[in-house]
Write a protein that holds these residues in place. Structure first.
Motif, PDB file in Angstrom:
ATOM      1  N   GLY A   1       0.806  -1.220   0.000  1.00  0.00           N
ATOM      2  CA  GLY A   1       0.000   0.000   0.000  1.00  0.00           C
ATOM      3  C   GLY A   1       0.834   1.264   0.000  1.00  0.00           C
ATOM      4  O   GLY A   1       2.041   1.225  -0.230  1.00  0.00           O
ATOM      5  N   VAL A   2       0.174   2.387   0.276  1.00  0.00           N
ATOM      6  CA  VAL A   2       0.883   3.668   0.295  1.00  0.00           C
ATOM      7  C   VAL A   2       1.623   3.844   1.622  1.00  0.00           C
ATOM      8  O   VAL A   2       1.273   3.229   2.623  1.00  0.00           O
ATOM      9  N   SER A   3       2.647   4.694   1.602  1.00  0.00           N
ATOM     10  CA  SER A   3       3.472   4.857   2.800  1.00  0.00           C
ATOM     11  C   SER A   3       2.891   5.925   3.733  1.00  0.00           C
ATOM     12  O   SER A   3       2.051   6.735   3.323  1.00  0.00           O
TER      13      SER A   3
ATOM     14  N   MET B   1       3.449   9.462   2.371  1.00  0.00           N
ATOM     15  CA  MET B   1       2.490   9.995   1.407  1.00  0.00           C
ATOM     16  C   MET B   1       1.204  10.425   2.110  1.00  0.00           C
ATOM     17  O   MET B   1       0.636  11.482   1.810  1.00  0.00           O
TER      18      MET B   1
ATOM     19  N   LEU C   1      -2.573   1.573  -5.791  1.00  0.00           N
ATOM     20  CA  LEU C   1      -2.122   2.578  -4.829  1.00  0.00           C
ATOM     21  C   LEU C   1      -3.123   3.724  -4.693  1.00  0.00           C
ATOM     22  O   LEU C   1      -3.328   4.238  -3.601  1.00  0.00           O
TER      23      LEU C   1
ATOM     24  N   ASP D   1      -5.845   2.472  -2.552  1.00  0.00           N
ATOM     25  CA  ASP D   1      -5.386   2.395  -1.164  1.00  0.00           C
ATOM     26  C   ASP D   1      -5.341   3.789  -0.544  1.00  0.00           C
ATOM     27  O   ASP D   1      -5.743   3.988   0.594  1.00  0.00           O
ATOM     28  N   LEU D   2      -4.868   4.741  -1.343  1.00  0.00           N
ATOM     29  CA  LEU D   2      -4.760   6.117  -0.862  1.00  0.00           C
ATOM     30  C   LEU D   2      -6.136   6.670  -0.514  1.00  0.00           C
ATOM     31  O   LEU D   2      -6.322   7.296   0.528  1.00  0.00           O
TER      32      LEU D   2
ATOM     33  N   THR E   1      -7.178   7.897   3.333  1.00  0.00           N
ATOM     34  CA  THR E   1      -7.141   9.330   3.623  1.00  0.00           C
ATOM     35  C   THR E   1      -8.527   9.787   4.035  1.00  0.00           C
ATOM     36  O   THR E   1      -9.510   9.093   3.791  1.00  0.00           O
TER      37      THR E   1
ATOM     38  N   ASP F   1       4.755   6.269  -5.105  1.00  0.00           N
ATOM     39  CA  ASP F   1       4.575   6.748  -3.743  1.00  0.00           C
ATOM     40  C   ASP F   1       5.389   8.016  -3.490  1.00  0.00           C
ATOM     41  O   ASP F   1       4.886   9.004  -2.953  1.00  0.00           O
TER      42      ASP F   1
ATOM     43  N   GLY G   1       3.724  11.710  -3.194  1.00  0.00           N
ATOM     44  CA  GLY G   1       4.031  12.343  -1.905  1.00  0.00           C
ATOM     45  C   GLY G   1       4.708  13.690  -2.114  1.00  0.00           C
ATOM     46  O   GLY G   1       4.351  14.684  -1.472  1.00  0.00           O
TER      47      GLY G   1
ATOM     48  N   GLY H   1       8.691   6.097   0.977  1.00  0.00           N
ATOM     49  CA  GLY H   1       7.739   5.227   0.276  1.00  0.00           C
ATOM     50  C   GLY H   1       8.304   4.476  -0.912  1.00  0.00           C
ATOM     51  O   GLY H   1       7.570   4.151  -1.825  1.00  0.00           O
TER      52      GLY H   1
ATOM     53  N   ARG I   1       9.205   1.635  -3.265  1.00  0.00           N
ATOM     54  CA  ARG I   1       8.642   0.301  -3.409  1.00  0.00           C
ATOM     55  C   ARG I   1       9.421  -0.465  -4.469  1.00  0.00           C
ATOM     56  O   ARG I   1       9.832   0.101  -5.469  1.00  0.00           O
TER      57      ARG I   1
END
Lengths: 485, 247
Positions: A47-49, A52, A94, A97-98, A102, A173, A177, A442, A444
């Motif tokens: 997923g996202v860090s 981010m 991603l 996921d973001l 959020t 990411d 970010g 982030g 990957r």
């Protein structure tokens, strides 16, 4: 009749109530606060860090991400290349996921060739999208555009050998970010990049790269023009300092301000001597000569070719001790250093901690023939492991912005010709120099799982899948049918 | 509880001795095997096997055209057939609650549908035996997502099957509901309105291929599939109860 109507009403009422209850529950569960995500991968890097998420959260206004997933570059589709397929798969994942992680101030929209044509045109016009632009991160009054090459690093297709382009690395990411940091614009760091020439155009992509990370960049002519900047970057230097600039540079280093100094093998001795003088107290030193390594070609190691001066810095040559390198090692990145000068460090005034960040292989040698560069050994060269990047920081920092963070690189090509190969390292280096938290970077890795079975194996798999299970089911069906009969 | 398990055993036995179910399984395995073989013969997939689970479990068109049809066919005889041959009334008057009847039939169909997806796991196992390195996190994630989605489709199929003795209507109705749940959100997902937002959150292919089959389990996706299954089971129960006064 009345009783029937009453019961029917109760049934309908209960149905409507159940539907409303489910919709209500789904509404609650769809909110980011109630949403949990479980990463089943071993590395937990799907997923996202955090970085981010924090960057997005730092933007005050509602943020909209519009992704245009078009297969526009023909070079990336030739020879059945799966570059776009994999890249877009990853982007969708991603972005999804973001959005899930959020708060409601973030929304996303993915547009691809399957979207309604009217919508595609409307959104392209709305964002004035140009070919190659993939992500547009926008608030009501500002926007940042990310191109495909900002998000992915791709190896090019080779027409002669009909080799397809391949996805090498992903920076989604990092890039999103960085774009979010630019949009948030909350106290950006000020970075000064010193011009190597009056007309230094080859550094332009690096300037844009630093700017995309949310920093304010100024391209200044000389060291004496540096004001209250947080970081000074010297991406190579062609002419020696004037006395005024020399004094300014020395003062900058002595004041424990942050500096990223890259001097390649072809920097003049006069310039190198001046810098060695400035760095003398730190015990860090630029040596003379060009670092070379034999290159593996067709099972043997070759010398005498100019490629010997392009060093591939893979995991074994990257120190895992320093936090600059941690995200790179985790993401299995390698670097490319060209025209590299060796570095040494040691005899400092015990005020700084020093680390070798990157090194050559044990077979590297310093090519410093008087007759010129030969990219080959004749027995007189100094061979062995050489440091090519060094970082140091003050034991007792005077302040966050005067922590004595210094980074020396033996190649300036990393910021110019080979920027694309070293973006991740440069990004983490700049983050370190500015005192940013590197723990949550982030980066990957993109691990490919190739499988190239022979025709025989494919045939066997085909027989087993196409005939075994369906055949077994048909046989069972026949047995059951006969027994029932 | 004993009567529930007795009914569950009976339903499983009926499925296990039905030639039609085995023909259904054979067709399912053949079509999936066809897709599987076409996929692993492409350069895309051979270059990176991690693309295979999202494709087979999530975004593959064959799966998305087949999956809405198979649960209604499997559940065809559960209520509609019983209604047609008039065995439903004795069942509903037997000493077992209506909710237990619905749950036993649903659970039996779900357990049997695991065999359908188990076949796909066997395909991956074959790849593993032939030296391929597999991303099992994605495969297991995709398997779990596909099973949950199939369970939702089984619930809708039971609901469609509970409406009468017409087998064509039962199967067609179930498939229609399933196709609507699959494709309606796709039509509105680009809207900037609340409808677009709802569509994006209920887009089943996205929930599977970007979530489960990418080894990323989202609590919302799980709740979406489980709650909708529960809703359709409740509606089936209501329909069964209301049959006593609305035939």
């Amino acid at each position: 009749m009345n009783r029937k109507f009453l019961l029917l009403s109760i049934s309908l009422g209960l149905s409507v109530a159940a539907i409303c209850l489910v919709i209500g529950c789904l509404y609650v569960f769809s909110s980011p606060n109630a949403r949990l995500r479980f990463d089943l991968t071993a590395e937990k890097s799907n997923g996202v860090s955090e970085r981010m998420l924090n960057a997005i959260a730092s933007i005050d206004a509602p943020v909209r991400l519009t992704a245009f997933l078009y297969r526009e570059d023909e070079k990336l589709t030739s020879y059945n290349s799966n570059v776009y397929m994999r890249a877009f798969d990853r982007l969708r994942l991603l972005i999804d996921d973001l959005e899930a992680r959020t708060s409601g101030s973030f929304s996303s929209l993915i547009v691809d060739s399957n979207s309604p044509l009217v919508e595609q045109q409307r959104l392209q016009q709305l964002h004035s999208r140009q070919s190659g632009e993939v992500i547009i991160l926008s608030t009501s009054d500002n926007h940042v555009v990310l191109k495909f090459e900002d998000l992915f690093e791709v190896s090019q297709a080779v027409d002669e050998q009909r080799i397809a382009a391949r996805l090498r690395r992903e920076r989604i990411d990092e890039a999103i970010g960085d774009a979010a940091l630019r949009l948030s614009n909350a106290n950006p760091f000020k970075v000064a990049v010193i011009k190597a020439l009056a007309d230094d155009v080859s550094i332009q992509p690096f300037l844009e790269f630093v700017e995309r990370q949310g920093h304010t960049v100024s391209h200044v002519n000389s060291f004496s023009m540096v004001g209250d900047q947080d970081l000074v970057v010297v991406p190579g230097q062609l002419t020696p300092f004037t006395p005024l600039d020399f004094a300014a540079a020395k003062q900058w280093v002595d004041d424990d301000k942050h500096l990223f100094l890259a001097l390649g093998a072809f920097t003049t001795t006069a310039v190198v001597d001046q810098w060695n003088q400035i760095l003398a107290e730190r015990g860090e030193h630029f040596e003379e000569g060009l670092l070379c390594e034999a290159i593996p070609i067709a099972g043997t190691f070759m010398e005498g070719r100019h490629e010997c001066a392009i060093l591939e810095i893979n995991a074994g040559k990257i120190s895992g001790q320093h936090k600059i390198n941690e995200p790179l090692l985790k993401a299995k990145r390698s670097l490319l250093f060209a025209g590299t000068r060796p570095l040494t460090f040691g005899d400092s005034i015990n005020k700084y901690s020093q680390s070798r960040l990157l090194r050559t292989s044990v077979g590297a040698w310093i090519d410093n023939d008087k007759q010129g560069v030969r990219f080959a050994r004749d027995g007189n060269e100094k061979a062995g492991i050489h440091a090519i990047a060094i970082a140091s920081a003050a034991w007792r920092p005077q302040s966050a912005l005067r922590a004595g963070h210094l980074l020396l690189s033996g190649s300036d090509e990393i910021m110019r010709e080979h920027l694309d190969y070293n973006k991740d390292w440069l990004a983490t280096s700049i983050m370190f120099l500015l005192g940013d938290d590197l723990e949550k970077s982030g980066l990957r890795s993109i691990n490919e799982i190739p499988f190239h079975p022979s025709r025989e194996i494919l045939g066997r798999i085909k027989s087993l899948t196409l005939y075994l299970l369906p055949g077994l089911c048909l046989l069972l069906s026949l047995i059951v049918w006969m027994r029932r009969k | 509880m004993a009567s529930f398990f007795a009914l569950l055993r009976k339903e499983l036995f009926v499925l296990a001795v039905s030639p039609f179910v085995y023909v259904l399984l054979a067709v399912w395995f053949s079509l999936n095997a066809l897709l599987f073989n076409i996929s692993i013969d492409t350069q895309y997939i051979q270059a990176d096997l991690s693309l295979l689970p999202p494709y087979l479990f999530g975004s593959g068109m064959l799966v998305w055209l087949l999956l809405p049809i198979f649960p209604p066919l499997l559940c065809l005889r559960m209520f509609a057939e019983e209604h047609r041959v008039s065995t439903l009334e004795p069942l509903l008057t037997a000493p077992i609650t209506d909710s237990a009847v619905v749950l036993a039939k649903y659970l039996a169909a779900c357990l049997f549908f695991l065999v359908f997806w188990g076949g796909l796991l066997f395909f991956f196992l074959l790849l593993d035996m032939h030296g391929a390195t597999l991303d099992w996190a994605r495969i297991i994630g995709g398997f779990v997502g596909s099973c949950l989605l199939s369970f939702l489709f089984i619930a809708t199929s039971l609901f469609a099957s509970s409406w009468g003795g017409n087998l064509v209507l039962a199967a067609g109705g179930g498939a229609a509901i399933n196709y609507c749940m699959l494709f309606l959100p796709a039509l509105f997902q680009y809207d900037d309105t609340v409808l677009g937002e709802v569509s994006r959150n209920s887009h089943l292919p996205n929930l599977i291929s970007n979530g489960f089959a990418a080894a990323l389990i989202d609590s919302y996706a799980v709740m979406y599939l489980v709650l909708l299954s529960a809703l359709f089971l409740f509606l089936t129960y209501l329909r069964l109860v209301s049959r006593r006064w609305i035939p």
